[in-house]
Design a protein around this motif. Sequence first.
Motif, PDB file in Angstrom:
ATOM      1  N   TYR A   1       0.851  -1.184   0.000  1.00  0.00           N
ATOM      2  CA  TYR A   1       0.000   0.000   0.000  1.00  0.00           C
ATOM      3  C   TYR A   1       0.888   1.236   0.000  1.00  0.00           C
ATOM      4  O   TYR A   1       2.095   1.177   0.294  1.00  0.00           O
TER       5      TYR A   1
ATOM      6  N   TYR B   1       0.505   5.916   0.301  1.00  0.00           N
ATOM      7  CA  TYR B   1      -0.309   7.129   0.389  1.00  0.00           C
ATOM      8  C   TYR B   1       0.608   8.319   0.599  1.00  0.00           C
ATOM      9  O   TYR B   1       1.764   8.186   1.009  1.00  0.00           O
TER      10      TYR B   1
ATOM     11  N   ASN C   1      -4.642   0.921  -1.859  1.00  0.00           N
ATOM     12  CA  ASN C   1      -4.794  -0.318  -1.098  1.00  0.00           C
ATOM     13  C   ASN C   1      -4.557  -0.122   0.401  1.00  0.00           C
ATOM     14  O   ASN C   1      -4.034  -1.003   1.083  1.00  0.00           O
TER      15      ASN C   1
ATOM     16  N   SER D   1      -5.268   0.328   4.469  1.00  0.00           N
ATOM     17  CA  SER D   1      -6.128  -0.407   5.393  1.00  0.00           C
ATOM     18  C   SER D   1      -6.965   0.510   6.271  1.00  0.00           C
ATOM     19  O   SER D   1      -7.915   0.057   6.903  1.00  0.00           O
ATOM     20  N   PHE D   2      -6.645   1.795   6.327  1.00  0.00           N
ATOM     21  CA  PHE D   2      -7.402   2.708   7.185  1.00  0.00           C
ATOM     22  C   PHE D   2      -8.547   3.331   6.385  1.00  0.00           C
ATOM     23  O   PHE D   2      -8.410   3.598   5.180  1.00  0.00           O
ATOM     24  N   PRO D   3      -9.702   3.610   7.022  1.00  0.00           N
ATOM     25  CA  PRO D   3     -10.900   4.057   6.296  1.00  0.00           C
ATOM     26  C   PRO D   3     -11.048   5.565   6.166  1.00  0.00           C
ATOM     27  O   PRO D   3     -12.002   6.030   5.545  1.00  0.00           O
ATOM     28  N   TYR D   4     -10.189   6.362   6.758  1.00  0.00           N
ATOM     29  CA  TYR D   4     -10.373   7.810   6.758  1.00  0.00           C
ATOM     30  C   TYR D   4      -9.436   8.478   5.759  1.00  0.00           C
ATOM     31  O   TYR D   4      -8.427   7.907   5.321  1.00  0.00           O
ATOM     32  N   THR D   5      -9.752   9.720   5.382  1.00  0.00           N
ATOM     33  CA  THR D   5      -8.966  10.473   4.398  1.00  0.00           C
ATOM     34  C   THR D   5      -8.196  11.633   5.019  1.00  0.00           C
ATOM     35  O   THR D   5      -7.517  12.376   4.309  1.00  0.00           O
TER      36      THR D   5
ATOM     37  N   GLY E   1     -14.253  11.351   7.119  1.00  0.00           N
ATOM     38  CA  GLY E   1     -14.776  10.235   6.340  1.00  0.00           C
ATOM     39  C   GLY E   1     -15.398   9.143   7.172  1.00  0.00           C
ATOM     40  O   GLY E   1     -16.110   8.283   6.629  1.00  0.00           O
ATOM     41  N   ILE E   2     -15.134   9.130   8.485  1.00  0.00           N
ATOM     42  CA  ILE E   2     -15.744   8.127   9.362  1.00  0.00           C
ATOM     43  C   ILE E   2     -16.164   8.800  10.662  1.00  0.00           C
ATOM     44  O   ILE E   2     -15.709   9.903  10.986  1.00  0.00           O
TER      45      ILE E   2
ATOM     46  N   PRO F   1      -2.075   6.563  10.486  1.00  0.00           N
ATOM     47  CA  PRO F   1      -2.136   5.304   9.733  1.00  0.00           C
ATOM     48  C   PRO F   1      -1.047   4.298  10.092  1.00  0.00           C
ATOM     49  O   PRO F   1      -1.260   3.090   9.928  1.00  0.00           O
TER      50      PRO F   1
END
Length: 732
Positions: A281, A283, A338, A340-344, A394-395, A495
């Motif tokens: 992954y 970012y 890819n 694994s964390f759901p937030y931006t 985002g969450i 992250p």
Amino acid sequence: MKSVNAIFTFLLFLCPNLTMAQQDSTSVSNDSITWNKELDGVVVKAQRQLIKQDIDRIAYDVQADEESKTQTVMDMLRKVPMVTVDGQDNIQVKGNSSFKVYKNGHLDPSLTRNAKEVFKSMPASTVKRIEVITDPGAREDAEGVDAILNIVTLSNTRMQGVTGVLSSSINTLGHSSFYSSLTSQLGKLMLSVDYGYSGMTRHDSYNRVEKSSTYLDTRNTMLGGSEGSNPGDIHYADIDASYDIDSLNLLSASFGGYFYTLNVQGDGYNQLLNPAGKQLYSYRNSYWMPDYNHHSWNGRFDYQHKTHLAGERLTLSYMLALTRQHTDQENAYTDLYNVSFPYTGSLMRERERFTEHTFQIDWLRPLGRGHQLEIGAKYIDRHNNSNSSQTFYGIDADTSDEFQHTTRVLAGYADYIFRTTKFSARAGLRYEYSYMRGSYPDGKNATFDKHLGDWVPQATLQYQLTAAQSLKLNYTTSINRPGISYLNPAVMVSPSSVSQGNPQLSSSHTQRFSLIYTYIMPRLTLQLAPSYTAYSSGITSVVTAKDDIRYSTYDNILRYRRFSVEQYVQWKPFDTTTLVFNNNLGYEHYENPNLCYRNHGWGDNYSLSLQQRLPLKLRLSLSAYGKVGHSPSSVYYLQHGYFNYYASLQRSFLKGDRLTVRLTANAPFNKYWEMEAETVNGDFTGFERSWNRSRSFSISASWRFGSLKSSVKKTEHSIDNSDVVGGISRGN
């Protein structure tokens, strides 16, 4: 002629550096290291010693150094025994970055927390001498450090008038600084006002980091890097006043502070690779801290009463210290692949407040010729408050934590000093009872408290071998207590990492043995100081890793040992040339017995400088400093060596050399200053490299005006609190 011979014989006895000359002129310079005075064909040359040692301190005579007219206090520190300064102007005293700063014999909390920036802009022309208080005695021994840096401003000679200093500098990276000081006496009232400013630019504060970590459980490798800056404005100010009630009673008060606002910003990347080198992954991360500000304020009041017995005095003191720190850090994660964390992104808000009240009483009593006893008591009421929150974009997973921590310390001490012509001794004992209480206003955890009692002994022996040589043996102990940053249990998530403090931390003890040999002569000054420092159950970070995520907290688990030899040499091969070599060679051993981690190595922090007087009143200074070897910075990390250098040329103008201008070239052949460290223990291994701007050219000027040669008169004792590590009360 007989009278001339008698005068010459008497002066020869007082000053061995007498030479015969045939000039008919007279030259006197009170500001230089040497002075010449002709008496009917006889020229007397007497050199002011730059270094002086007492049983509890070593002093560097700043005013006797010609370069002090335009250099900063930071420049002078590179010449002071037992003080080392690295390429990023980080200061160590006796090989330790944990030390306290006094101003005129009194603790200055804001200066202690921000010594690096203040000393870089504070002109050395305002300082009389710099003292390393190597053995503070039982009065301060438990207060967290085994060394104190005391900045003594110009002497307190009682005179009417006004005097001041204006100093300013700017370099090619845009960094600017300004300092002003004004001192006045009106009858029995003396008043001093200081203000300083330092402005950092994007180029000046530029930093780049690259790192690589391989996790042992998954064998995956995390590659990361960042590039950013932290431009901002830094201000500091002090007001000092004293009033002589009569010859036996003195009131002294001060108020000052340090405050800054920084605009931290930057971009970074993270990439996780499997053992075969395939990307798992990645970012990018953009971060900024638009409202990062820090305020430190402190006020002090002292009353000193002297009796008709010479040397006896009673001092009552009160000190208030306040610190407020606001941190808002926002992160935006982009180019997600890819992950694994759901937030931006996330927003972290932290508000920390530190308030401390200190009351102290000290009584000093001579007990006959050569004997002295000092006893006293001290009460500290310290409050730490932290309010932290984290919002995720985002969450719906926002967090909020509140934590309050109170420490109350009641201490009593006795210190005995004995002096003869050849022999001096000092012995003291201190007892501290401390009460620590933690609570959670949000009710998330239960309130807890601790009661601790600590005995703190110390002893010093000094023997004057000859008029030029002395030998000193010293034993000291000290206590470190955790600050709010170490105690705060709030969980901060990113992250790739999770971090939190440990509210169950307790105090730790440090013990130090040292032997100091000093040789002082007009042409050569030499100091050799081997020492041994040790502690167990020290406060340290604990870093683990699981599923490629780092988890960090703190614990009382560190065992630390350090053997060091501090060396200082000052040599004047000619009247116009001075060489100074200052270094701290040490072997350090870190151990976490619970995890069976050990890290050890040696390193030598050094500085070498040459000062040369040239024609036309010019002065040239060349300096090199750095570190050799690979020494540990914790149980996990090993720090590699570095090197840096600079050259400067200065000249004084106007009557009495009141205006001095200095041109400086810092690392003219190196654009960046590079540091490197490696991870040698833990659940991951790796390395980290960082780059900072190094090459710069600067011009600075300092102007002295007025005729008063005095500073605010202070009581001879005041308050020092130096026991806290890891919190905004300490600062770094």
